[in-house]
Design a protein around this motif. Sequence first.
Motif, PDB file in Angstrom:
ATOM      1  N   THR A 240      19.579  -2.617   5.790  1.00 34.22           N
ATOM      2  CA  THR A 240      20.370  -2.433   5.354  1.00 34.22           C
ATOM      3  C   THR A 240      20.420  -1.227   5.173  1.00 34.22           C
ATOM      4  OG1 THR A 240      20.448  -2.951   3.006  1.00 34.22           O
ATOM      5  CG2 THR A 240      22.070  -4.410   4.356  1.00 34.22           C
ATOM      6  N   TYR A 243      23.909   2.139   5.889  1.00 32.97           N
ATOM      7  CA  TYR A 243      24.758   1.571   5.953  1.00 32.97           C
ATOM      8  C   TYR A 243      25.743   1.774   4.822  1.00 32.97           C
ATOM      9  CZ  TYR A 243      22.781  -1.989   9.874  1.00 32.97           C
ATOM     10  OH  TYR A 243      22.562  -2.512  11.127  1.00 32.97           O
ATOM     11  N   ASN A 244      27.113   1.590   5.606  1.00 33.24           N
ATOM     12  CA  ASN A 244      27.912   1.905   3.713  1.00 33.24           C
ATOM     13  C   ASN A 244      28.427   0.311   3.305  1.00 33.24           C
ATOM     14  OD1 ASN A 244      29.713   0.857   5.797  1.00 33.24           O
ATOM     15  ND2 ASN A 244      30.640   2.953   6.286  1.00 33.24           N
ATOM     16  N   LYS A 245      29.527   0.337   2.593  1.00 36.99           N
ATOM     17  CA  LYS A 245      29.202  -1.177   1.344  1.00 36.99           C
ATOM     18  C   LYS A 245      30.214  -2.234   2.635  1.00 36.99           C
ATOM     19  CE  LYS A 245      32.366  -2.326  -2.545  1.00 36.99           C
ATOM     20  NZ  LYS A 245      32.817  -1.950  -3.470  1.00 36.99           N
ATOM     21  N   GLU A 246      31.223  -1.675   4.096  1.00 38.64           N
ATOM     22  CA  GLU A 246      31.281  -2.405   4.525  1.00 38.64           C
ATOM     23  C   GLU A 246      30.705  -2.713   5.615  1.00 38.64           C
ATOM     24  OE1 GLU A 246      34.941  -2.992   8.120  1.00 38.64           O
ATOM     25  OE2 GLU A 246      34.383  -0.826   6.965  1.00 38.64           O
ATOM     26  N   GLU A 247      29.868  -2.583   5.931  1.00 37.67           N
ATOM     27  CA  GLU A 247      28.341  -3.429   6.815  1.00 37.67           C
ATOM     28  C   GLU A 247      27.524  -3.971   6.021  1.00 37.67           C
ATOM     29  OE1 GLU A 247      27.990   0.915   9.641  1.00 37.67           O
ATOM     30  OE2 GLU A 247      27.336   1.612   7.879  1.00 37.67           O
ATOM     31  N   LYS A 248      27.210  -3.594   4.404  1.00 39.07           N
ATOM     32  CA  LYS A 248      26.229  -4.190   4.188  1.00 39.07           C
ATOM     33  C   LYS A 248      26.934  -5.816   3.711  1.00 39.07           C
ATOM     34  CE  LYS A 248      23.937  -0.560   1.574  1.00 39.07           C
ATOM     35  NZ  LYS A 248      23.576   0.300   0.595  1.00 39.07           N
ATOM     36  N   ASN A 249      28.543  -5.316   3.879  1.00 37.06           N
ATOM     37  CA  ASN A 249      29.157  -6.479   3.347  1.00 37.06           C
ATOM     38  C   ASN A 249      28.904  -7.754   4.427  1.00 37.06           C
ATOM     39  OD1 ASN A 249      29.843  -6.334   0.771  1.00 37.06           O
ATOM     40  ND2 ASN A 249      31.948  -5.561   1.270  1.00 37.06           N
ATOM     41  N   LYS A 250      29.055  -7.734   5.995  1.00 39.78           N
ATOM     42  CA  LYS A 250      29.291  -7.665   6.937  1.00 39.78           C
ATOM     43  C   LYS A 250      27.059  -8.183   6.982  1.00 39.78           C
ATOM     44  CE  LYS A 250      31.977  -5.328   9.279  1.00 39.78           C
ATOM     45  NZ  LYS A 250      32.356  -4.299  10.595  1.00 39.78           N
TER      46      LYS A 250
END
Length: 359
Positions: A240, A243-250
């Motif tokens: 990660t 990565y931003n927060k949204e990408e980390k959530n994925k």
Amino acid sequence: MKWSEWFIDEKYSKAFQMVGLVNKVREEPIYLEQKMTDNNFFIIRFNSVGIGIEKWKDKKQEIESALDISISKIKIGNKNTEIIIEGMKGKFDYSMPIYWENSYLTPRNSLILGESMGKQISVDLDVYPHILLGGSTGSGKTNLLKLLLMQCIKKDYAVYIADFKGKVDFSYKWDKYCHFVTTIEDVISNLDGICKELLDRQIIFGSKGYKDIDIYNEREENKLQHIVFACDEVAELMDTTGYNKEEKNKIAIIQRKLSMIARLGRAFGIHLLLATQRPSVDVINGAIKNNISARICGRAEKTLSQIILDNIDASDMIDTDIQGMFVNQDGEVFKAYLFNDDCLERSDGSYGKEYSPYF
């Protein structure tokens, strides 16, 4: 002790003293038994006299040189006081390529990896349902992954491959037999479908009293396929960095779904084949790794070997200039089969059902 046994014992005693394989009071291991096969393959059993297996492994090359043998495996015997060495007389040339033949394909859920001294090496998916494969650049890791996937295709498994490198390692022939997922969003969607199928099978098996997919397929008319999710560089799914927060959530979603498959997949015929060359502990989290018991590593530095095997065998036991040489979780060193993509098909058409979406 017979004269022949005394002579053998004396030979090993001198060799062990010469290479320094002795305990704290300078005692060398005691020879107990030796079995030979027709192809010069041997299994030798010793009383370890308190010498730990790690020291045996550290002395492997010196033992080979002193006795003019090649060692494929060093393991603890039926008793903790025993060490077993498997190997062959003379030098086994791991630099020579060996080639896959379709006759090697097994009828059940076993995948052939290659050859060690005197025998084929395989992974039984009924025992080891998931495989973690590592190796540095040029180690032959991708070839071995493709060898395993080719056999899955020939066994009519549903195969899904996460590939973020533009399919440079997979020719157009693979499109006919498996499905490629090339974005993080596609991976999530694909794993959603696999996890849903796993839960559906869990309900069906529970309602009918079936403990696994083999029993289901023996008793039911509508057979279930084994399902394989593979990734040639799992770091692309897990890292990660940046990565931003949204990408980390994925990525977190992907990790949870892979953890579920790793934990529950065996009974329901759902398997993970995950590979990496990235020497980082962040590549695979503990919830996934702890449920993958088949570990295979090619040429690698100590850090990557430790990540894959939980030891440094791949660094210590594999020559740095040999491609396609691997060591597994049991400490067995082997040479992987080479093959080309023509093996996906046969002229008689008896292997390789064309891919159709499973979900």
